[in-house]
Design an enzyme around this catalytic site. Structure first.
Site, PDB file in Angstrom:
ATOM      1  N   SER B 207       0.857  -1.179   0.000  1.00 42.04           N
ATOM      2  CA  SER B 207       0.000   0.000   0.000  1.00 42.04           C
ATOM      3  C   SER B 207       0.892   1.228   0.000  1.00 42.04           C
ATOM      4  O   SER B 207       1.864   1.291   0.763  1.00 42.04           O
ATOM      5  CB  SER B 207      -0.876  -0.013   1.254  1.00 42.04           C
ATOM      6  OG  SER B 207      -1.509   1.230   1.404  1.00 42.04           O
ATOM      7  N   HIS B 209      -0.082   4.445   0.709  1.00 39.57           N
ATOM      8  CA  HIS B 209      -0.389   5.514   1.673  1.00 39.57           C
ATOM      9  C   HIS B 209       0.074   5.222   3.096  1.00 39.57           C
ATOM     10  O   HIS B 209       0.009   6.086   3.966  1.00 39.57           O
ATOM     11  CB  HIS B 209      -1.879   5.868   1.639  1.00 39.57           C
ATOM     12  CG  HIS B 209      -2.771   4.920   2.368  1.00 39.57           C
ATOM     13  ND1 HIS B 209      -3.244   5.169   3.636  1.00 39.57           N
ATOM     14  CD2 HIS B 209      -3.280   3.725   2.018  1.00 39.57           C
ATOM     15  CE1 HIS B 209      -4.026   4.173   4.017  1.00 39.57           C
ATOM     16  NE2 HIS B 209      -4.057   3.283   3.049  1.00 39.57           N
ATOM     17  N   CYS B 332      -9.747   1.545  10.113  1.00 39.49           N
ATOM     18  CA  CYS B 332     -10.714   1.022   9.145  1.00 39.49           C
ATOM     19  C   CYS B 332     -11.914   0.412   9.869  1.00 39.49           C
ATOM     20  O   CYS B 332     -12.950   0.199   9.292  1.00 39.49           O
ATOM     21  CB  CYS B 332     -10.066  -0.033   8.266  1.00 39.49           C
ATOM     22  SG  CYS B 332      -8.496   0.468   7.606  1.00 39.49           S
TER      23      CYS B 332
END
Lengths: 118, 390
Positions: B207, B209, B332
């Site tokens: 990922s 980010h 999340c």
């Protein structure tokens, strides 16, 4: 996120020392259970049918702490009839509690009614 | 990272990181009419060729950052898509060989939910539990393997408690059994040394980010020799060797490659900086009454400090401390009311999980900020203990 009035009560909450057991004119009640992480102890100093001061202890989330502090502001100076008229809807509206936190309002109502009827 | 005195102190770097300024500049060069805006798949003109050149260079740079070959890098929209492509793709491709797949109980939902979806399709799944330190043992994985097993999937660095799993050992085990090994390295890049030329992992998700790159950008490493075979999730223009159709997002790809390159280049300095902050924050928190560390003390990245404030409520702490941006559970997940499945898997009760906060440190965290956070936490913990009559 969290609304402003709720945060204002949460930030204002302070642990004033509870009155010693057996103090005259002090009435208290408990709802919930400390061990389950959700508990409210409400103590009211009542004189001539008027609630002079409210103190409390809370184990739980910010919503419950704010609800207890709101009770302090709302109940102080009120007579027992006004306290008896307290319902959860009023608290939910005053603090804009989300549905999953309605139980905080109900806990406060239960605690107040225990004192009113004691 | 405080931009003015009113901004909260950001200690949620495991949720996301700000894009590095130099990375953002490189991305900007691939966006506007004055820059490299072409479609890398446009083979008939200069705009397309330039864009393809930028993507090719980014692919080489990224491959070099992780010790892979350029053709082993498949660009995706993020780690969630990379995890889905790896797990669904491999499970379905090898379904005739076997229909048993293994993961752990402490994975990110982007892995766990893929397993649950495949279970509904008729795959057998085994979820291996960690020990109370949040570490998955190689023996536990070995015990779960059956002749029908085709895939093992685990995260390198746990997103909630920061524990580092024994990837090299699990990779050796799966290789020995002829089973594919997928690693979710979303939290690993920039925190641990990633070198796929040394570690025989077959599939690895990345990922951007989480490592100072842009959101919406990720990659899946698919080993070439021996080739890990996948059935694609997306069909269309057959980009990325037919494994991931869709116009390549030049700016996102360039940004991710630049961020990973920078992470590798400055790995030592970054680690030194984070360790120096960790040495202040962790002992400071543990010195508070009733505060305990969740997960292993040794086998974890120093970027992550997940602690339990015994007897308190993490939500109340968060609400009372608007000056600090941290996470209760994983970001999340934080819209959910359920206690963290990771904390529960390592043996915490609902109450303890609900009393836990994750502090995650990053490149822009300063010592001054850490000291301020410690003071704010100390005062608030004391106030809430007083309110609870403790």
């Amino acid at each position: 996120m969290y609304n402003e009035q709720l945060l204002a009560y949460l930030h204002k909450a302070a642990a004033k020392p509870l009155w010693p057991e057996g103090t005259a004119q002090i009435f208290s009640s408990e709802v919930g259970a400390k061990d389950s992480g959700i508990w409210l102890k409400l103590c009211c100093q009542i004189e001539d049918n008027i609630i002079r001061e409210v103190r409390y202890r809370v184990v739980g989330g910010g919503y419950l702490i704010a609800t207890a502090e709101w009770a302090n502001a709302f109940l102080t100076g009120k007579n027992l009839s006004a306290a008896e008229a307290l319902d959860a809807k009023l608290i939910v509206e005053a603090l804009a509690l989300p549905p999953q936190r309605f139980y905080c309002a109900q806990m406060l109502v239960d605690a107040v009614m225990k004192i009113v009827y004691s | 990272m405080v931009t003015n005195d009113f901004d909260p102190i950001y200690l949620d770097y495991m949720a996301t990181t700000p894009v590095d300024e130099t990375v953002a500049e490189e991305m900007m060069r691939c966006l506007t009419v004055h820059g490299n805006f072409g479609n890398p798949s446009s083979a008939t003109h200069l705009y397309g060729w330039r864009a393809l050149d930028a993507v090719t260079k980014a692919r080489e740079l990224l491959a070099d950052s992780i010790g892979a070959m350029p053709r082993e890098v498949i660009f995706t929209s993020g780690a969630t898509e990379a995890n889905n492509l790896a797990i669904q793709g491999a499970a379905r491709f090898y379904a005739k060989k076997g229909r048993h797949i293994i993961t752990t109980t402490i994975e990110h939902k982007a892995v766990l939910d893929v397993f649950y979806a495949l279970e509904k399709e008729g795959f057998d799944i085994t979820l291996v539990s960690p020990n109370s330190d949040g570490i998955i043992s190689v023996e536990a994985i070995a015990d779960a393997i059956t002749p029908q097993t085709t895939l093992v999937s685990t995260a390198w660095v746990n997103n909630e408690i920061g524990t580092i799993q024994p990837i090299a050992e699990i990779a050796a085990l799966t290789r020995q059994h002829g089973i594919l090994f997928h690693v979710d390295a979303a939290q690993a890049m920039g925190k641990v040394a990633v070198d796929l030329s040394e570690t025989p992992v077959d599939l690895m998700s990345f990922s951007a980010h989480k490592a100072y790159g842009p959101k919406g950008s990720g990659a899946l490493f698919v080993r070439d020799k021996p080739r890990a075979r996948l059935i694609p999730l997306l069909y269309g223009g057959k980009q990325e060797q037919g494994l991931r159709s869709g116009t390549l997002a030049t700016h996102q790809i360039v940004g991710m490659a630049a961020a990973f390159h920078r992470a590798k280049l400055h790995a030592e300095d970054d680690l030194k900086h984070i360790c120096s902050l960790n040495k202040i924050l962790l002992p400071g928190l543990l010195a508070l009454e009733g505060v305990t560390l969740n997960g292993s003390l040794d086998q974890r990245v120093p970027h992550n400090i997940n602690v339990c404030f015994q007897g308190l409520n993490a939500e109340a702490l968060l609400m009372s401390l608007p000056q600090i941006a941290v996470s209760a559970g994983s970001a999340c997940n934080s819209a959910q009311e359920e206690p963290s499945h990771v904390l529960k898997a390592i043996g915490l009760s609902d109450l303890q999980a609900g009393a836990s906060l994750r502090f995650s440190l990053g490149r822009y965290t300063t010592e001054k900020e850490i000291k301020r956070v410690l003071e704010l936490i100390r005062l608030e913990v004391q106030r809430e203990r007083d309110l609870a009559g403790k």
